[in-house]
Design an enzyme around this catalytic site. Structure first.
Site, PDB file in Angstrom:
ATOM      1  N   TYR A   1       0.843  -1.239   0.001  1.00 55.23           N
ATOM      2  CA  TYR A   1      -0.091   0.067   0.020  1.00 55.23           C
ATOM      3  C   TYR A   1       0.977   1.181   0.014  1.00 55.23           C
ATOM      4  CZ  TYR A   1      -4.073   2.549   1.269  1.00 55.23           C
ATOM      5  OH  TYR A   1      -5.138   3.569   1.088  1.00 55.23           O
TER       6      TYR A   1
ATOM      7  N   LYS B   1       0.917   4.318  -2.932  1.00 57.06           N
ATOM      8  CA  LYS B   1       0.396   5.487  -2.600  1.00 57.06           C
ATOM      9  C   LYS B   1       1.772   6.534  -2.676  1.00 57.06           C
ATOM     10  CE  LYS B   1      -3.605   4.409  -2.189  1.00 57.06           C
ATOM     11  NZ  LYS B   1      -4.319   4.835  -3.173  1.00 57.06           N
TER      12      LYS B   1
END
Length: 250
Positions: A152, A156
């Protein structure tokens, strides 16, 4: 003097809008006076239609369009459908994303790559087709991405970099490109399966055990997006704004 963009009703497209942060953003933008197209996966059409009804009760036009943002032909069709239904596109909020938790040493590469399909490829495709439409309209615009742990974090970080590159490319067209980076926000993703290892909820629960961070609400993120989508943000571009109770300073 108002610009042509400000003299008419502006139109936003929000992906991942069937629930949580996306839904809150869509409703906030409707409250701000924008007409709103909402998007999510094909299986969430009932929830999307419910959001459409909420927006219409606020006195704004709304349109639901389903698509998988990791598929280029579907993103292209999504933007075209939104423009056909609502007349134009002034604000793109590339909110759709998925999360996971887990260490690098235990990484399941296939699962990480599946996550990147949504969180990186999906954002890129939304930026691409929104930018093309806004440039064609010639009235500027706002492109806003969701940038924020393992796979993640990597995805991002990529969105932050993509946002900066896009901002530089589009500045001559008066199109800004920014991102928002939420901290721990109370949504179904952050509370689901909190006792199941490797789930997003488990990762959030573990984080809160070792920090004194507060949890936020979807409306807290929507308030930041409201500004980034507004004419007042015309001098802000290439930025990623953290909405996380001070968990990260940039």
């Amino acid at each position: 003097m108002a610009t042509p963009q400000e003299q008419q009703t502006r139109v936003a497209l929000v992906t991942g809008a069937a629930q949580g942060i996306g839904r809150a953003i869509a409703l906030r933008l409707a409250n701000d006076g924008l007409d709103v197209a909402v998007n999510d996966l094909h299986g969430k059409i009932d929830s999307l239609n419910a959001v459409v009804e909420e927006i219409r009760r606020l006195g704004r036009r709304a349109f639901a369009v389903t698509s998988d943002v990791s598929k280029e032909d579907e993103v292209k069709a999504m933007v075209e459908a939104a423009v056909s239904a609502l007349g134009r596109l002034d604000v793109m909020v590339a909110n759709a994303g998925v999360g996971s938790s887990g260490s690098v040493m235990d990484a399941d590469v296939e699962k990480w790559e599946q996550l990147w399909e949504i969180n990186i490829r999906g954002v890129l495709l939304c930026y691409k087709y929104a930018a093309r439409q806004m440039v064609k309209q010639g009235a500027g615009g706002r492109i806003i991405g969701y940038a924020n742990v393992g796979a993640y974090c990597i995805s991002k970080a990529a969105v932050r970099s993509l946002t900066q590159t896009t901002a530089l490319e589009l500045r001559e067209h008066l199109i800004t490109c920014n991102a928002y980076a939420p901290g721990v926000i109370e949504t179904s993703m952050t509370v689901r399966d909190a006792d199941k290892e490797h789930s997003p909820g488990f990762g959030v629960k573990s984080l809160l055990k070792v920090t004194d961070l507060r949890t936020g609400q979807p409306a807290d993120v929507a308030a930041v997006v409201s500004f980034l989508a507004s004419p007042d943000s015309h001098f802000v571009t290439g930025q990623t704004i953290s909405v996380d109770d001070g968990a990260h300073f940039s």
